[in-house]
Motif scaffolding. Structure first.
Motif, short mmCIF file in Angstrom:
data_model
loop_
_atom_site.label_atom_id
_atom_site.label_comp_id
_atom_site.label_asym_id
_atom_site.label_seq_id
_atom_site.Cartn_x
_atom_site.Cartn_y
_atom_site.Cartn_z
N ARG A 122 58.19 -13.22 8.01
CA ARG A 122 57.45 -12.66 9.14
C ARG A 122 58.27 -12.86 10.40
NH1 ARG A 122 54.50 -17.44 7.71
NH2 ARG A 122 52.86 -16.27 6.69
N SER A 123 57.95 -12.07 11.42
CA SER A 123 58.63 -12.22 12.70
C SER A 123 57.91 -13.30 13.50
CB SER A 123 58.61 -10.90 13.48
OG SER A 123 59.17 -11.08 14.77
N HIS A 124 58.47 -14.51 13.48
CA HIS A 124 57.81 -15.62 14.12
C HIS A 124 57.75 -15.46 15.63
CE1 HIS A 124 58.94 -17.21 10.18
NE2 HIS A 124 57.98 -18.08 10.31
N ARG A 125 58.78 -14.91 16.24
CA ARG A 125 58.78 -14.77 17.70
C ARG A 125 57.82 -13.69 18.17
NH1 ARG A 125 62.42 -17.65 20.60
NH2 ARG A 125 64.03 -18.74 19.41
N SER A 126 57.69 -12.63 17.42
CA SER A 126 56.75 -11.58 17.83
C SER A 126 55.32 -11.92 17.46
CB SER A 126 57.15 -10.24 17.19
OG SER A 126 57.08 -10.33 15.78
N THR A 127 55.15 -12.76 16.44
CA THR A 127 53.81 -13.21 16.04
C THR A 127 53.84 -14.73 15.88
OG1 THR A 127 53.60 -11.14 14.78
CG2 THR A 127 51.90 -12.81 14.44
N PRO A 128 53.88 -15.48 17.01
CA PRO A 128 54.05 -16.94 16.92
C PRO A 128 52.82 -17.68 16.40
CG PRO A 128 53.70 -16.28 19.19
CD PRO A 128 53.83 -15.01 18.40
N ARG A 129 51.65 -17.05 16.49
CA ARG A 129 50.42 -17.74 16.09
C ARG A 129 49.75 -16.99 14.94
NH1 ARG A 129 50.58 -17.96 21.65
NH2 ARG A 129 49.28 -16.11 21.90
N LEU A 130 49.31 -17.75 13.95
CA LEU A 130 48.59 -17.14 12.84
C LEU A 130 47.21 -16.68 13.32
CD1 LEU A 130 49.39 -19.58 9.89
CD2 LEU A 130 50.58 -17.47 10.56
N ALA A 131 46.88 -15.45 12.99
CA ALA A 131 45.61 -14.88 13.48
C ALA A 131 44.41 -15.68 12.99
CB ALA A 131 45.51 -13.42 13.03
N ALA A 132 44.47 -16.15 11.75
CA ALA A 132 43.34 -16.90 11.20
C ALA A 132 43.13 -18.21 11.95
CB ALA A 132 43.57 -17.16 9.71
N LEU A 133 44.22 -18.87 12.33
CA LEU A 133 44.09 -20.13 13.06
C LEU A 133 43.63 -19.88 14.49
CD1 LEU A 133 44.31 -23.17 13.12
CD2 LEU A 133 46.77 -22.94 13.57
N GLU A 134 44.11 -18.81 15.08
CA GLU A 134 43.61 -18.44 16.42
C GLU A 134 42.10 -18.26 16.39
OE1 GLU A 134 45.03 -15.58 19.16
OE2 GLU A 134 47.09 -15.70 18.45
N GLU A 135 41.62 -17.57 15.38
CA GLU A 135 40.19 -17.33 15.29
C GLU A 135 39.43 -18.63 15.08
OE1 GLU A 135 36.74 -15.47 15.68
OE2 GLU A 135 38.73 -14.56 16.00
N ALA A 136 39.97 -19.52 14.25
CA ALA A 136 39.32 -20.81 14.03
C ALA A 136 39.27 -21.65 15.31
CB ALA A 136 40.06 -21.58 12.93
N VAL A 137 40.34 -21.57 16.09
CA VAL A 137 40.39 -22.31 17.36
C VAL A 137 39.36 -21.75 18.34
CG1 VAL A 137 41.80 -22.69 19.43
CG2 VAL A 137 42.76 -23.12 17.16
N ARG A 138 39.24 -20.43 18.39
CA ARG A 138 38.25 -19.82 19.29
C ARG A 138 36.83 -20.25 18.90
NH1 ARG A 138 42.15 -15.41 19.59
NH2 ARG A 138 42.67 -15.13 21.80
N GLU A 139 36.59 -20.30 17.60
CA GLU A 139 35.27 -20.74 17.14
C GLU A 139 35.04 -22.21 17.48
OE1 GLU A 139 33.06 -21.66 12.87
OE2 GLU A 139 34.64 -20.14 12.95
N TRP A 140 36.06 -23.03 17.27
CA TRP A 140 35.98 -24.48 17.49
C TRP A 140 35.72 -24.80 18.97
CZ3 TRP A 140 41.00 -27.84 17.55
CH2 TRP A 140 40.66 -29.20 17.63
N MET A 141 36.51 -24.23 19.84
CA MET A 141 36.37 -24.51 21.27
C MET A 141 35.20 -23.77 21.90
SD MET A 141 40.26 -24.62 22.73
CE MET A 141 41.48 -25.79 22.16
N GLY A 142 35.05 -22.52 21.50
CA GLY A 142 34.00 -21.71 22.09
C GLY A 142 32.61 -22.25 21.83
N ALA A 143 32.42 -22.91 20.68
CA ALA A 143 31.11 -23.48 20.36
C ALA A 143 30.70 -24.56 21.34
CB ALA A 143 31.14 -24.06 18.94
N GLU A 144 31.67 -25.13 22.08
CA GLU A 144 31.36 -26.17 23.05
C GLU A 144 31.50 -25.69 24.49
OE1 GLU A 144 32.09 -30.45 21.71
OE2 GLU A 144 33.86 -29.39 20.96
N GLY A 145 31.54 -24.37 24.68
CA GLY A 145 31.50 -23.83 26.03
C GLY A 145 32.83 -23.59 26.70
#
Length: 442
Positions: A122-145
């Protein structure tokens, strides 16, 4: 005032030459940290150059962190930058270690095997973050405001905070820091040539009066913990959070760094500054306290400008966080068994912390630890208490490396301290306090 030009013999007939001369004196030890440089006009007269030439040299030295300007105190050689964080003394053999600040290994999950992870090209520089982990982080942090429109990753909280401060600030700039506070962050500021402005903390976190004073003094950034503050244990109440937000809103150019390092095991609600409509902010979380210290990964939510500056600098250095590491973190964060273990760990740490607080309180010993896995005990003489407890078989952390201007204390990590042992420690602590007061004058 010492005329350093006479003692050392600053030379040069250009701004670059003068700056190089001063830097050479610092490197050779002839100009010690804190030494006062001559006033601009005096040095200009001595060297036969214009005041503007000397002023330009001093400006270059300030920008590179070699000197700092202290108003009427003049221009002085900056404190020697730390090349490594101060390491705590080794735990003497045979002692119970309550000084490290580490989680209980028995409450950490096992790591999934690397062999089971994807090795897709995969192109690490063009896609540095895994989409699934980004989504998990948004759920994790967003749940606490926490606002989660922009998120990014780094190699741990210190890596992210250090990168942001180096992009946003210049050597000599001031940063409001908790006092007492996390010693690695204090050392990081020194290494970056930044100036720490102490802000006192209490059981509700950073104190508004101290923050107000720091903002009025012109700090460019604020670094604080919303819960499990290390080493004091404070956590923001709703009222405290609102007071701090009101102050910070009036300083929209100040970068606010919220270090939620213990998050899932703090056993305290998150009352985040990030939800307060601040202009420049970043909320940082790492997983070392509940998934394992070797997982050098952190996530952050931040405003759009902060995201662009952080990711732009990261692209030029490490480029991205290992996708194998990201997959490991994602598997653990989304695994039901791991989540249950983390929840149990948070509850266990709370029981252990509260047990020691209760035992100390029953013996009349003041102690603080509203959240997290540490207890801070104010003492008159740190060395006397540390050495006294050593004689009883305990090893605790002297507070000196956590403090800027705050009063002495010791930090006790309660993560591995069973409630059954808390009474014995509290009894020994009380005995040591009595012995130190008899020796050093109570």
């Amino acid at each position: 005032m010492t005329n350093v030009a006479t003692q050392y013999g600053i030379s040069g007939d250009t701004a670059k030459g003068i700056a190089s001369s001063v830097e050479r004196g610092v490197a050779e030890g002839a100009l010690a940290p804190g030494a006062t440089l001559p006033p601009v006009r005096r040095l200009a007269d001595e060297l036969g150059v214009s005041p503007g030439t000397v002023a330009t040299a001093y400006k270059e030295l300030r920008q590179r962190g070699i000197v700092v300007t202290r108003g009427r105190g003049g221009t002085v050689v900056a404190p020697a930058p730390a090349v490594a964080s101060r390491r705590p003394p080794k735990v003497p053999q045979g002692l119970r270690d309550l000084a490290g600040g580490h989680p209980d290994p028995g409450l950490l999950p096992g790591l999934p095997p690397v062999s089971g992870q994807s090795r897709a090209v995969r192109s690490h520089r063009s896609t540095p973050r895994l989409a699934a982990l980004e989504e998990a982080v948004r759920e994790w942090m967003g749940a606490e405001g926490v606002p989660v429109e922009q998120v990014t990753f780094a190699h741990g909280a210190l890596d992210l905070i250090g990168r942001l401060l180096s992009v946003e600030l210049r050597p000599g700039d001031a940063v409001a820091m908790e006092d007492p506070g996390y010693h690695h962050l204090l050392d990081l500021l020194t290494a970056l040539g930044l100036r720490a402005v102490p802000v006192a903390v209490d059981d509700e976190g950073m104190r508004p009066d101290g923050l107000d004073k720091a903002l009025r003094a012109g700090v460019r950034a604020v670094v604080c913990s919303p819960r499990a503050q290390n080493p004091f244990g404070g956590c923001f109440s709703a009222a405290r959070r609102d007071q701090l937000v009101d102050l910070l809103r009036a300083s929209p150019d100040v970068l606010v760094v919220e270090n939620d390092h213990a998050s899932a095991v703090a056993e305290a609600p998150l009352r985040t500054l990030a939800a307060g409509g601040l202009a420049r902010w970043v909320h940082v979380r790492t997983v070392s306290k509940f998934l394992g210290a070797d997982l050098r990964w952190a996530a952050a939510a931040c405003d759009a400008t902060t995201l662009a500056r952080h990711d732009g600098r990261m692209l030029l250095t490490s480029g991205w966080v290992s996708h194998l590491l990201q997959e490991t973190v994602h598997q653990l964060l989304t695994d039901g068994g791991t989540r249950a273990l983390v929840a149990r760990a948070g509850e266990t740490y709370a029981v252990r912390r509260k047990a020691l607080l209760r035992e100390l309180g029953e013996r009349g010993v003041e102690a603080h630890g509203a959240s997290g896995m540490n207890v801070w005990v104010p003492v008159r003489d740190e060395s006397a208490v540390v050495n006294g407890l050593r004689s009883y078989g305990w090893w605790v952390a002297a507070g000196a490396r956590f403090r800027l201007t705050s009063a002495p204390g010791v930090r006790i990590t309660t993560a591995g301290l069973e409630p059954a042992d808390a009474a014995r420690l509290a009894s020994d602590f009380t005995a040591v306090l009595g012995e130190s007061e008899a020796t050093y004058g109570g």
